[in-house]
Each structure stands twice: as structure tokens, then as C-alpha cells.
Design a protein around this motif. Structure first.
Motif, PDB file in Angstrom:
ATOM      1  N   GLU A 111       1.072  -1.622  -0.320  1.00 42.57           N
ATOM      2  CA  GLU A 111      -0.211  -0.341   0.246  1.00 42.57           C
ATOM      3  C   GLU A 111       0.754   1.268  -0.277  1.00 42.57           C
ATOM      4  OE1 GLU A 111      -4.416   2.141   2.297  1.00 42.57           O
ATOM      5  OE2 GLU A 111      -2.734  -0.208   3.098  1.00 42.57           O
ATOM      6  N   GLY A 112       1.999   1.418   0.488  1.00 46.90           N
ATOM      7  CA  GLY A 112       2.689   2.368   1.001  1.00 46.90           C
ATOM      8  C   GLY A 112       3.534   2.618  -0.503  1.00 46.90           C
ATOM      9  N   ASP A 113       3.504   1.780  -0.575  1.00 43.94           N
ATOM     10  CA  ASP A 113       4.317   1.808  -2.455  1.00 43.94           C
ATOM     11  C   ASP A 113       3.868   2.009  -3.806  1.00 43.94           C
ATOM     12  OD1 ASP A 113       6.933   0.722  -1.826  1.00 43.94           O
ATOM     13  OD2 ASP A 113       6.791  -0.678  -2.172  1.00 43.94           O
ATOM     14  N   ARG A 114       2.267   1.890  -3.179  1.00 44.65           N
ATOM     15  CA  ARG A 114       1.541   2.423  -4.669  1.00 44.65           C
ATOM     16  C   ARG A 114       1.167   4.025  -4.291  1.00 44.65           C
ATOM     17  NH1 ARG A 114      -1.526  -2.889  -4.020  1.00 44.65           N
ATOM     18  NH2 ARG A 114      -2.947  -2.029  -1.729  1.00 44.65           N
ATOM     19  N   HIS A 115       0.686   3.785  -3.101  1.00 49.44           N
ATOM     20  CA  HIS A 115       0.280   5.173  -2.767  1.00 49.44           C
ATOM     21  C   HIS A 115       1.529   6.191  -3.425  1.00 49.44           C
ATOM     22  CE1 HIS A 115      -3.142   5.325  -0.941  1.00 49.44           C
ATOM     23  NE2 HIS A 115      -2.367   4.655   0.120  1.00 49.44           N
ATOM     24  N   ALA A 116       3.434   6.869  -2.878  1.00 46.94           N
ATOM     25  CA  ALA A 116       3.968   6.060  -3.089  1.00 46.94           C
ATOM     26  C   ALA A 116       4.351   7.523  -5.027  1.00 46.94           C
ATOM     27  CB  ALA A 116       5.613   6.032  -2.623  1.00 46.94           C
ATOM     28  N   PHE A 117       3.792   5.820  -5.989  1.00 52.94           N
ATOM     29  CA  PHE A 117       3.594   5.589  -6.659  1.00 52.94           C
ATOM     30  C   PHE A 117       3.230   6.533  -7.680  1.00 52.94           C
ATOM     31  CE2 PHE A 117       2.491   3.137 -10.924  1.00 52.94           C
ATOM     32  CZ  PHE A 117       3.264   3.471 -11.615  1.00 52.94           C
ATOM     33  N   GLN A 118       1.540   6.406  -7.243  1.00 52.40           N
ATOM     34  CA  GLN A 118       0.605   7.722  -6.967  1.00 52.40           C
ATOM     35  C   GLN A 118       1.263   8.901  -7.059  1.00 52.40           C
ATOM     36  OE1 GLN A 118      -3.178   6.876  -5.162  1.00 52.40           O
ATOM     37  NE2 GLN A 118      -3.907   7.896  -6.951  1.00 52.40           N
ATOM     38  N   ARG A 119       1.628   9.045  -6.248  1.00 49.53           N
ATOM     39  CA  ARG A 119       1.792  10.103  -5.863  1.00 49.53           C
ATOM     40  C   ARG A 119       3.313  11.256  -6.540  1.00 49.53           C
ATOM     41  NH1 ARG A 119       2.826   8.818  -0.725  1.00 49.53           N
ATOM     42  NH2 ARG A 119       4.781   8.725  -0.677  1.00 49.53           N
ATOM     43  N   LEU A 120       4.207   9.717  -6.702  1.00 50.41           N
ATOM     44  CA  LEU A 120       5.241  10.386  -7.817  1.00 50.41           C
ATOM     45  C   LEU A 120       4.760  10.269  -9.098  1.00 50.41           C
ATOM     46  CD1 LEU A 120       7.996   8.000  -7.322  1.00 50.41           C
ATOM     47  CD2 LEU A 120       8.302  10.187  -6.463  1.00 50.41           C
ATOM     48  N   LEU A 121       3.385   9.751  -9.078  1.00 50.65           N
ATOM     49  CA  LEU A 121       3.125  10.064 -11.197  1.00 50.65           C
ATOM     50  C   LEU A 121       2.534  11.310 -11.260  1.00 50.65           C
ATOM     51  CD1 LEU A 121       1.751   6.622 -11.896  1.00 50.65           C
ATOM     52  CD2 LEU A 121       3.108   8.128 -13.284  1.00 50.65           C
ATOM     53  N   GLY A 122       1.548  11.987 -10.370  1.00 49.42           N
ATOM     54  CA  GLY A 122       1.147  12.976  -9.919  1.00 49.42           C
ATOM     55  C   GLY A 122       2.218  14.196 -10.236  1.00 49.42           C
ATOM     56  N   ARG A 123       3.386  13.879  -9.624  1.00 52.61           N
ATOM     57  CA  ARG A 123       4.766  14.859  -9.470  1.00 52.61           C
ATOM     58  C   ARG A 123       4.787  15.233 -10.946  1.00 52.61           C
ATOM     59  NH1 ARG A 123       8.473  14.266  -4.944  1.00 52.61           N
ATOM     60  NH2 ARG A 123       9.549  15.517  -6.198  1.00 52.61           N
ATOM     61  N   LEU A 124       5.310  13.528 -11.803  1.00 52.37           N
ATOM     62  CA  LEU A 124       5.385  14.261 -13.233  1.00 52.37           C
ATOM     63  C   LEU A 124       4.380  14.611 -13.911  1.00 52.37           C
ATOM     64  CD1 LEU A 124       7.156  10.838 -13.396  1.00 52.37           C
ATOM     65  CD2 LEU A 124       8.445  12.351 -13.387  1.00 52.37           C
ATOM     66  N   PHE A 125       3.577  13.982 -13.791  1.00 55.79           N
ATOM     67  CA  PHE A 125       2.435  14.667 -14.663  1.00 55.79           C
ATOM     68  C   PHE A 125       0.374  14.845 -14.041  1.00 55.79           C
ATOM     69  CE2 PHE A 125       4.229  10.758 -16.362  1.00 55.79           C
ATOM     70  CZ  PHE A 125       4.759  11.358 -17.603  1.00 55.79           C
ATOM     71  N   PRO A 126       1.377  16.507 -13.408  1.00 57.26           N
ATOM     72  CA  PRO A 126       0.228  17.429 -12.871  1.00 57.26           C
ATOM     73  C   PRO A 126      -1.603  17.255 -13.483  1.00 57.26           C
ATOM     74  CG  PRO A 126       2.187  18.169 -12.800  1.00 57.26           C
ATOM     75  CD  PRO A 126       2.668  17.062 -13.770  1.00 57.26           C
ATOM     76  N   ALA A 127      -1.308  17.463 -14.480  1.00 56.04           N
ATOM     77  CA  ALA A 127      -2.197  17.987 -15.550  1.00 56.04           C
ATOM     78  C   ALA A 127      -2.976  16.456 -15.225  1.00 56.04           C
ATOM     79  CB  ALA A 127      -2.156  17.662 -16.901  1.00 56.04           C
ATOM     80  N   GLY A 128      -2.521  15.508 -15.816  1.00 55.49           N
ATOM     81  CA  GLY A 128      -3.776  14.077 -15.134  1.00 55.49           C
ATOM     82  C   GLY A 128      -4.279  13.876 -14.309  1.00 55.49           C
ATOM     83  N   ALA A 129      -3.343  14.610 -13.101  1.00 50.93           N
ATOM     84  CA  ALA A 129      -4.937  14.809 -11.689  1.00 50.93           C
ATOM     85  C   ALA A 129      -5.925  14.729 -12.521  1.00 50.93           C
ATOM     86  CB  ALA A 129      -3.851  15.182 -10.944  1.00 50.93           C
ATOM     87  N   ASP A 130      -6.458  15.751 -12.945  1.00 52.77           N
ATOM     88  CA  ASP A 130      -7.278  16.525 -13.515  1.00 52.77           C
ATOM     89  C   ASP A 130      -8.084  15.725 -14.587  1.00 52.77           C
ATOM     90  OD1 ASP A 130      -6.890  18.512 -11.732  1.00 52.77           O
ATOM     91  OD2 ASP A 130      -6.133  19.844 -13.028  1.00 52.77           O
ATOM     92  N   ALA A 131      -8.037  15.276 -15.455  1.00 50.28           N
ATOM     93  CA  ALA A 131      -8.845  14.393 -16.548  1.00 50.28           C
ATOM     94  C   ALA A 131      -9.004  13.139 -16.284  1.00 50.28           C
ATOM     95  CB  ALA A 131      -7.600  14.100 -17.407  1.00 50.28           C
TER      96      ALA A 131
END
Length: 131
Positions: A111-131
Motif C-alpha cells: 500500500e505504501g509503495d502504491r501511494h508513493a507511485f501515485q504521488r510520483l506520477l502526480g508530480r511528473l504529470f500534474p495535469a493528469g490528476a484532473d483528467a
């Protein structure tokens, strides 16, 4: 970058297979998955990085399958919004559930790794969080 490209390619291969099982193209499936809320046709075109006329054709076919409908935007009657129908919502849920089942590598993450992965993706691709 190579690993990211490989991951994206694998995801889209799976997505295309899951969409095809429901009689949809990859782009039709993508449009359905983007419609978390009613969305103007122009916004869909921007998110898909394609011409608005392409989106019109995709939406026409989805509408013929009863998965979406168009309605006039109450704030601007010149704008058409695309909305999922009940069948469209059910199809999106089925696609997402099957994708989660096919992306078994994610199951290996805690679970911790999944949340970290999600956070990293959000930082790399911030516009994707809204789409």
C-alpha cells in the motif's frame, strides 16, 4: 524514460484489448474513461491531443452504441457537452475493473509503495490528476 515508455505501451495494449472485448476502439475507450463528469467536445479533443472533428466521429459512434449522449451546456448554449449514459458508466466500471485485474504487477506493490507511485506520477504529470 524507456521504462516509462514500456509501461505506457503495455498499459495501452491491455486497454485496447479490454476495450475491443466490448466492441470499442482504444480511442472510444479513452473517451469513455475521460468522462468522469460532463465535458465539452473541445476539452475532449484537447485531452486526446487530436482534432475536434476526430472527437465528433468518436462521440457519434459512442452515442450510436448508447454509451454517451450530448447536451447543451447551460452556461453557453453554443457548447455541446458529452455525458456518460448508465450503460456508459457501467462499461467504464467494467473496463477499469478488468484493467486492474490485468495489471498484476501493481498487486506486488504494498500500500505504501502504491501511494508513493501515485504521488510520483502526480508530480511528473500534474495535469493528469484532473483528467
Amino acid at each position: 524514460m524507456d521504462q516509462l515508455a514500456q509501461a505506457a505501451a503495455a498499459y495501452y495494449r491491455s486497454f485496447a484489448t479490454v476495450a475491443a472485448a466490448r466492441g470499442l476502439t482504444l480511442m472510444q475507450g479513452k473517451v469513455l474513461s475521460l468522462l468522469r463528469r460532463p465535458m465539452p467536445m473541445r476539452t475532449l479533443a484537447e485531452l486526446l491531443a487530436c482534432d475536434a472533428s476526430n472527437v465528433t466521429g468518436i462521440v457519434d459512434r459512442l452515442e450510436a452504441h448508447g454509451l454517451v449522449r450530448r447536451e447543451v451546456d447551460p452556461a453557453d448554449r453554443r457548447v455541446k457537452r458529452v455525458i456518460l449514459t448508465e450503460d456508459g458508466e457501467r462499461t467504464v466500471q467494467e473496463i477499469r475493473a478488468e484493467l486492474l485485474a490485468t495489471l498484476s504487477g501493481l498487486d506486488e506493490l504494498g500500500e505504501g509503495d502504491r501511494h508513493a507511485f501515485q504521488r510520483l506520477l502526480g508530480r511528473l504529470f500534474p495535469a493528469g490528476a484532473d483528467a
